[in-house]
Design an enzyme around this catalytic site. Structure first.
Site, PDB file in Angstrom:
ATOM      1  CG  ASN A  12      84.157   0.248 131.845  1.00  7.67           C
ATOM      2  OD1 ASN A  12      83.207  -0.509 132.007  1.00  7.67           O
ATOM      3  ND2 ASN A  12      84.352   0.895 130.721  1.00  7.67           N
ATOM      4  CG  HIS A  15      82.789  -6.096 130.511  1.00  4.03           C
ATOM      5  ND1 HIS A  15      82.025  -6.321 129.383  1.00  4.03           N
ATOM      6  CD2 HIS A  15      83.780  -5.253 130.138  1.00  4.03           C
ATOM      7  CE1 HIS A  15      82.572  -5.672 128.359  1.00  4.03           C
ATOM      8  NE2 HIS A  15      83.638  -5.012 128.798  1.00  4.03           N
ATOM      9  CG  HIS A  48      80.371   2.403 126.255  1.00  6.03           C
ATOM     10  ND1 HIS A  48      81.272   1.811 125.403  1.00  6.03           N
ATOM     11  CD2 HIS A  48      79.546   3.131 125.459  1.00  6.03           C
ATOM     12  CE1 HIS A  48      81.001   2.168 124.151  1.00  6.03           C
ATOM     13  NE2 HIS A  48      79.950   2.960 124.161  1.00  6.03           N
ATOM     14  NE  ARG A  50      78.984  -1.344 122.326  1.00  7.30           N
ATOM     15  CZ  ARG A  50      80.238  -1.250 121.868  1.00  7.30           C
ATOM     16  NH1 ARG A  50      81.251  -1.219 122.697  1.00  7.30           N
ATOM     17  NH2 ARG A  50      80.478  -1.208 120.578  1.00  7.30           N
ATOM     18  NE  ARG A  54      77.638  -4.762 122.185  1.00  8.19           N
ATOM     19  CZ  ARG A  54      78.653  -4.687 121.324  1.00  8.19           C
ATOM     20  NH1 ARG A  54      79.868  -5.063 121.694  1.00  8.19           N
ATOM     21  NH2 ARG A  54      78.467  -4.252 120.111  1.00  8.19           N
ATOM     22  CG  HIS A  55      78.008  -3.442 128.251  1.00 10.21           C
ATOM     23  ND1 HIS A  55      77.894  -2.076 128.263  1.00 10.21           N
ATOM     24  CD2 HIS A  55      79.064  -3.741 127.457  1.00 10.21           C
ATOM     25  CE1 HIS A  55      78.831  -1.569 127.493  1.00 10.21           C
ATOM     26  NE2 HIS A  55      79.560  -2.542 126.966  1.00 10.21           N
ATOM     27  CD  GLU A  75      83.852   4.415 127.921  1.00  5.74           C
ATOM     28  OE1 GLU A  75      83.519   3.655 126.995  1.00  5.74           O
ATOM     29  OE2 GLU A  75      84.712   4.139 128.747  1.00  5.74           O
ATOM     30  CB  THR A 106      85.757   0.960 122.437  1.00  4.70           C
ATOM     31  OG1 THR A 106      84.541   0.875 123.179  1.00  4.70           O
ATOM     32  CG2 THR A 106      85.813   2.273 121.704  1.00  4.70           C
ATOM     33  CD  GLU A 156      89.853   6.803 128.672  1.00  5.33           C
ATOM     34  OE1 GLU A 156      89.021   7.532 129.252  1.00  5.33           O
ATOM     35  OE2 GLU A 156      89.853   5.566 128.761  1.00  5.33           O
ATOM     36  CG  HIS A 199      90.343  -0.541 125.332  1.00  2.10           C
ATOM     37  ND1 HIS A 199      90.692  -1.771 124.860  1.00  2.10           N
ATOM     38  CD2 HIS A 199      89.010  -0.430 125.146  1.00  2.10           C
ATOM     39  CE1 HIS A 199      89.607  -2.375 124.379  1.00  2.10           C
ATOM     40  NE2 HIS A 199      88.583  -1.583 124.541  1.00  2.10           N
TER      41      HIS A 199
HETATM   42  N1  PXP Z   1      88.299   3.678 128.406  1.00  2.00           N
HETATM   43  C1  PXP Z   1      87.424   3.664 127.381  1.00  2.00           C
HETATM   44  C2  PXP Z   1      87.170   4.949 126.660  1.00  2.00           C
HETATM   45  C3  PXP Z   1      86.748   2.478 127.011  1.00  2.00           C
HETATM   46  O1  PXP Z   1      85.898   2.484 125.973  1.00  2.00           O
HETATM   47  C4  PXP Z   1      86.972   1.321 127.771  1.00  2.00           C
HETATM   48  C5  PXP Z   1      86.252   0.054 127.432  1.00  2.00           C
HETATM   49  O2  PXP Z   1      84.907   0.223 127.405  1.00  2.00           O
HETATM   50  C6  PXP Z   1      87.869   1.391 128.839  1.00  2.00           C
HETATM   51  C7  PXP Z   1      88.536   2.570 129.128  1.00  2.00           C
HETATM   52  C8  PXP Z   1      88.142   0.211 129.716  1.00  2.00           C
HETATM   53  O3  PXP Z   1      88.706  -0.811 128.979  1.00  2.00           O
HETATM   54  P1  PXP Z   1      88.840  -2.251 129.631  1.00  2.00           P
HETATM   55  O4  PXP Z   1      87.459  -2.706 129.961  1.00  2.00           O
HETATM   56  O5  PXP Z   1      89.497  -3.034 128.548  1.00  2.00           O
HETATM   57  O6  PXP Z   1      89.704  -2.101 130.849  1.00  2.00           O
END
Ligand code: PXP
Length: 249
Positions: A12, A15, A48, A50, A54-55, A75, A106, A156, A199
């Site tokens: 992901n 960030h 993602h 949003r 924001r990102h 996402e 999330t 998930e 997550h």
């Molecule tokens: N899976 C989903 C569905 C998420 O929303 C996120 C965070 O955006 C992640 C995985 C990844 O989480 P993390 O950034 O905490 O590793």
């Protein structure tokens, strides 16, 4: 039970965009991070978009779709705007997540059971367009059954509660959360759902989740992007990959 197959790693890159947006401008570029992740062995990229942008920005999704050689897991919240964007791009997978404007990340899984009818209609065009629809949910039987009934192919499981308990040293809670993930991965698999998880995962928390035989994909972002500051993105990802492979062996 033996693992069902190779565990895929989705990276992901949200960030990277968070850091870019802290200053405006174009660097660091999340697409460059995605290409590096690909080179480091990522099996997919997750982003993602949003509602408040924001990102990740709309242009990032355009650029990722054009640049990636691995599948994009898009996402999004279950809104009309996001569905239109998804239908325009037709990414490999769409992961439906809950979204609250005030949250930092999330925070929980989607309430599928309460919105079953709406979500069933909502995901139909996405499935018809060829996107694999995944639903991000807590390890909760009611939600898994509802995800199955609405026609999702993938769930998930939200690993945040397990990771938070670990980070805060609440070891009994951590073990209970892990047990719930274990049981619900099995339950979902028995319903013919493909099981993913993610997550908050880190090098310290990934192994027991990667060892769950029904789990086919982990999506990991924040920790790895942070780790990349100290040692570079490729080694950071390669270490995660190695831990996942060792857990699976
Ligand atoms: N899976 C989903 C569905 C998420 O929303 C996120 C965070 O955006 C992640 C995985 C990844 O989480 P993390 O950034 O905490 O590793």
């Amino acid at each position: 039970m033996k693992p069902l197959g190779k565990l895929r790693l989705g990276i992901n890159i949200d960030h990277v965009a968070t850091v870019r947006n802290a200053r405006g401008g174009e660097t660091p570029d999340p697409v460059r991070a995605a290409k590096l992740a690909e080179a480091a062995g990522a099996d997919g990229i997750t982003a993602h978009l949003r509602e408040d942008r924001r990102h990740i920005a709309d242009a990032d999704i355009d650029a990722l779709m054009a640049a990636l050689n691995v599948p994009l897991n898009f996402e999004m919240a279950a809104t009309e705007e996001m569905r239109e964007i998804a239908l325009r791009h037709k990414p490999h997978a769409v992961c439906i997540v809950p979204e609250k404007r005030e949250e930092r990340t999330t925070e929980g899984g989607l309430e599928v059971a309460r919105e079953e009818n709406r979500l069933a209609h909502y995901i139909t065009p996405l499935r018809e367009a060829g996107c694999r629809v995944s639903i991000f949910i807590a390890a909760d039987k009611r939600q898994i059954e509802a995800a199955h009934r609405i026609g999702a192919e993938v769930i998930e499981l939200h690993t945040g509660a397990y990771c938070d308990a670990h980070a805060e040293g609440r070891l009994e809670d951590r073990d209970r959360e892990l047990e719930a993930l274990r049981e619900m991965a099995r339950f979902a698999h028995d319903l013919d759902l493909e099981v993913h998880a993610g997550h908050g995962l880190t090098y310290d928390t990934v192994t027991p989740v990667a060892a769950l035989p029904e789990v086919m994909e982990l999506n990991i972002g924040h920790f790895l992007i942070g780790e990349a500051i100290f040692r570079g993105l490729e080694p950071a990802i390669q270490e995660m990959r190695a831990l996942m492979d060792a857990a699976r062996a």
